[in-house]
Design a protein around this motif. Structure first.
Motif, PDB file in Angstrom:
ATOM      1  N   SER A  21     -30.461  14.460  -9.679  1.00  0.00           N
ATOM      2  CA  SER A  21     -29.113  15.007  -9.492  1.00  0.00           C
ATOM      3  C   SER A  21     -28.053  14.032  -9.975  1.00  0.00           C
ATOM      4  O   SER A  21     -27.084  14.428 -10.637  1.00  0.00           O
ATOM      5  CB  SER A  21     -28.888  15.360  -8.015  1.00  0.00           C
ATOM      6  OG  SER A  21     -29.785  16.354  -7.591  1.00  0.00           O
ATOM      7  N   TYR A  25     -25.389  14.661 -12.920  1.00  0.00           N
ATOM      8  CA  TYR A  25     -23.966  14.449 -12.659  1.00  0.00           C
ATOM      9  C   TYR A  25     -23.360  13.540 -13.726  1.00  0.00           C
ATOM     10  O   TYR A  25     -22.270  13.819 -14.245  1.00  0.00           O
ATOM     11  CB  TYR A  25     -23.819  13.830 -11.271  1.00  0.00           C
ATOM     12  CG  TYR A  25     -22.415  13.683 -10.765  1.00  0.00           C
ATOM     13  CD1 TYR A  25     -21.755  14.744 -10.176  1.00  0.00           C
ATOM     14  CD2 TYR A  25     -21.755  12.460 -10.842  1.00  0.00           C
ATOM     15  CE1 TYR A  25     -20.470  14.605  -9.669  1.00  0.00           C
ATOM     16  CE2 TYR A  25     -20.477  12.297 -10.347  1.00  0.00           C
ATOM     17  CZ  TYR A  25     -19.837  13.377  -9.764  1.00  0.00           C
ATOM     18  OH  TYR A  25     -18.567  13.233  -9.286  1.00  0.00           O
ATOM     19  N   TRP A  30     -23.005  20.018 -13.587  1.00  0.00           N
ATOM     20  CA  TRP A  30     -22.501  20.133 -12.225  1.00  0.00           C
ATOM     21  C   TRP A  30     -23.433  20.900 -11.291  1.00  0.00           C
ATOM     22  O   TRP A  30     -23.063  21.301 -10.208  1.00  0.00           O
ATOM     23  CB  TRP A  30     -21.105  20.750 -12.240  1.00  0.00           C
ATOM     24  CG  TRP A  30     -20.184  20.071 -13.203  1.00  0.00           C
ATOM     25  CD1 TRP A  30     -19.482  20.663 -14.213  1.00  0.00           C
ATOM     26  CD2 TRP A  30     -19.847  18.680 -13.279  1.00  0.00           C
ATOM     27  NE1 TRP A  30     -18.735  19.729 -14.897  1.00  0.00           N
ATOM     28  CE2 TRP A  30     -18.943  18.495 -14.345  1.00  0.00           C
ATOM     29  CE3 TRP A  30     -20.222  17.563 -12.549  1.00  0.00           C
ATOM     30  CZ2 TRP A  30     -18.415  17.253 -14.690  1.00  0.00           C
ATOM     31  CZ3 TRP A  30     -19.706  16.322 -12.893  1.00  0.00           C
ATOM     32  CH2 TRP A  30     -18.810  16.184 -13.950  1.00  0.00           C
ATOM     33  N   ALA A  53     -19.647  18.050  -7.184  1.00  0.00           N
ATOM     34  CA  ALA A  53     -20.747  18.862  -7.700  1.00  0.00           C
ATOM     35  C   ALA A  53     -21.751  19.132  -6.585  1.00  0.00           C
ATOM     36  O   ALA A  53     -21.857  18.370  -5.623  1.00  0.00           O
ATOM     37  CB  ALA A  53     -21.430  18.168  -8.872  1.00  0.00           C
TER      38      ALA A  53
END
Length: 82
Positions: A21, A25, A30, A53
């Motif tokens: 993640s 990012y 997002w 996000a």
């Protein structure tokens, strides 16, 4: 990241999810953010606004990654910690 997220990272699958993640990012992906908020984040990157996000691990676990407008801090947290 918050203490709760850090503690959950003891689970290898969740740890991989958090790392993936963060990488997404950093690429301005997002995640599970709605389309309107994705556009807002794209604008925020260029105009020094706050970025938020959303990334879903499963049906019951979601993390948020938030960067403050001045880029002083980025935090990984559970929505319940906001």
């Amino acid at each position: 990241m918050t203490r709760e997220v850090a503690l959950r990272r003891e689970n290898k699958d969740f740890d991989k999810f958090v790392n993936d993640s963060i990488a997404r990012y950093a690429r301005c992906d997002w995640g599970d953010t709605c389309d309107e908020d994705k556009m807002t984040n794209d604008y925020a990157v260029k105009n020094n606004d706050r970025i938020l996000a959303v990334y879903k691990y499963n049906d019951t676990t979601t993390i948020w990654i938030i960067t403050e407008w001045d880029r002083s801090v980025t935090t990984v947290l559970f929505p319940s910690e906001y």
